[in-house]
Design a protein around this motif. Structure first.
Motif, PDB file in Angstrom:
ATOM      1  N   PRO A 171       0.813  -1.227   0.000  1.00  0.00           N
ATOM      2  CA  PRO A 171       0.000   0.000   0.000  1.00  0.00           C
ATOM      3  C   PRO A 171       0.843   1.272   0.000  1.00  0.00           C
ATOM      4  CG  PRO A 171      -0.824  -1.520   1.639  1.00  0.00           C
ATOM      5  CD  PRO A 171       0.473  -2.075   1.147  1.00  0.00           C
ATOM      6  N   LEU A 172       1.985   1.232   0.661  1.00  0.00           N
ATOM      7  CA  LEU A 172       2.858   2.398   0.679  1.00  0.00           C
ATOM      8  C   LEU A 172       3.402   2.694  -0.715  1.00  0.00           C
ATOM      9  CD1 LEU A 172       4.121   4.486   2.582  1.00  0.00           C
ATOM     10  CD2 LEU A 172       6.068   2.942   2.788  1.00  0.00           C
ATOM     11  N   ALA A 177       3.264   5.916  -5.777  1.00  0.00           N
ATOM     12  CA  ALA A 177       3.030   5.972  -7.220  1.00  0.00           C
ATOM     13  C   ALA A 177       1.886   6.921  -7.557  1.00  0.00           C
ATOM     14  CB  ALA A 177       2.743   4.580  -7.760  1.00  0.00           C
ATOM     15  N   VAL A 178       0.811   6.884  -6.777  1.00  0.00           N
ATOM     16  CA  VAL A 178      -0.313   7.785  -7.008  1.00  0.00           C
ATOM     17  C   VAL A 178       0.110   9.228  -6.739  1.00  0.00           C
ATOM     18  CG1 VAL A 178      -2.595   8.451  -6.125  1.00  0.00           C
ATOM     19  CG2 VAL A 178      -2.098   6.067  -6.641  1.00  0.00           C
ATOM     20  N   GLY A 179       0.910   9.456  -5.704  1.00  0.00           N
ATOM     21  CA  GLY A 179       1.410  10.804  -5.413  1.00  0.00           C
ATOM     22  C   GLY A 179       2.285  11.339  -6.530  1.00  0.00           C
ATOM     23  N   GLY A 180       3.143  10.500  -7.077  1.00  0.00           N
ATOM     24  CA  GLY A 180       3.972  10.917  -8.210  1.00  0.00           C
ATOM     25  C   GLY A 180       3.146  11.226  -9.436  1.00  0.00           C
ATOM     26  N   GLY A 181       2.116  10.416  -9.681  1.00  0.00           N
ATOM     27  CA  GLY A 181       1.222  10.682 -10.808  1.00  0.00           C
ATOM     28  C   GLY A 181       0.465  11.983 -10.638  1.00  0.00           C
ATOM     29  N   LEU A 182       0.014  12.269  -9.422  1.00  0.00           N
ATOM     30  CA  LEU A 182      -0.688  13.524  -9.155  1.00  0.00           C
ATOM     31  C   LEU A 182       0.232  14.732  -9.316  1.00  0.00           C
ATOM     32  CD1 LEU A 182      -2.941  12.573  -6.113  1.00  0.00           C
ATOM     33  CD2 LEU A 182      -3.664  13.086  -8.453  1.00  0.00           C
ATOM     34  N   LEU A 183       1.478  14.611  -8.879  1.00  0.00           N
ATOM     35  CA  LEU A 183       2.430  15.708  -9.059  1.00  0.00           C
ATOM     36  C   LEU A 183       2.722  15.951 -10.535  1.00  0.00           C
ATOM     37  CD1 LEU A 183       4.978  15.136  -6.166  1.00  0.00           C
ATOM     38  CD2 LEU A 183       3.381  17.031  -6.438  1.00  0.00           C
ATOM     39  N   PHE A 184       2.853  14.883 -11.307  1.00  0.00           N
ATOM     40  CA  PHE A 184       3.080  15.031 -12.742  1.00  0.00           C
ATOM     41  C   PHE A 184       1.862  15.661 -13.411  1.00  0.00           C
ATOM     42  CE2 PHE A 184       2.905  13.350 -17.094  1.00  0.00           C
ATOM     43  CZ  PHE A 184       4.077  13.890 -17.573  1.00  0.00           C
ATOM     44  N   TRP A 185       0.662  15.238 -13.045  1.00  0.00           N
ATOM     45  CA  TRP A 185      -0.559  15.809 -13.604  1.00  0.00           C
ATOM     46  C   TRP A 185      -0.666  17.287 -13.251  1.00  0.00           C
ATOM     47  CZ3 TRP A 185      -4.968  17.770 -11.122  1.00  0.00           C
ATOM     48  CH2 TRP A 185      -6.042  18.044 -11.967  1.00  0.00           C
ATOM     49  N   TRP A 186      -0.336  17.639 -12.017  1.00  0.00           N
ATOM     50  CA  TRP A 186      -0.396  19.037 -11.566  1.00  0.00           C
ATOM     51  C   TRP A 186       0.592  19.903 -12.348  1.00  0.00           C
ATOM     52  CZ3 TRP A 186       3.195  21.510  -7.969  1.00  0.00           C
ATOM     53  CH2 TRP A 186       2.779  22.778  -7.587  1.00  0.00           C
ATOM     54  N   ALA A 187       1.814  19.388 -12.570  1.00  0.00           N
ATOM     55  CA  ALA A 187       2.816  20.147 -13.315  1.00  0.00           C
ATOM     56  C   ALA A 187       2.412  20.292 -14.782  1.00  0.00           C
ATOM     57  CB  ALA A 187       4.178  19.465 -13.223  1.00  0.00           C
TER      58      ALA A 187
END
Length: 57
Positions: free
Chosen positions: A9-10, A15-25
């Motif tokens: 789960p960690l 991975a979801v946090g990295g995807g969200l940061l990439f989407w935000w950028a």
């Protein structure tokens, strides 16, 4: 085996946090112009007048 209950789960959260940061950028326009700054540094800027500190009198 018990460590997998924490690590899987960690890793999914990371991975979801990295995807969200990439989407935000991407949505923020971070990757819109990749070549502009590279060409801008090579252009001459003649709008300023030269310094008189090194000129002989």
């Amino acid at each position: 085996m018990e460590s997998l209950y924490l690590l899987v789960p960690l890793s999914v959260l990371v991975a979801v946090g990295g995807g969200l940061l990439f989407w935000w950028a991407t949505r923020g326009g971070q990757f819109d112009d990749l070549e502009g700054p590279a060409h801008r540094i090579l252009q001459d800027d003649d709008s300023t007048k030269p310094d008189d500190h090194g000129s002989p009198r």
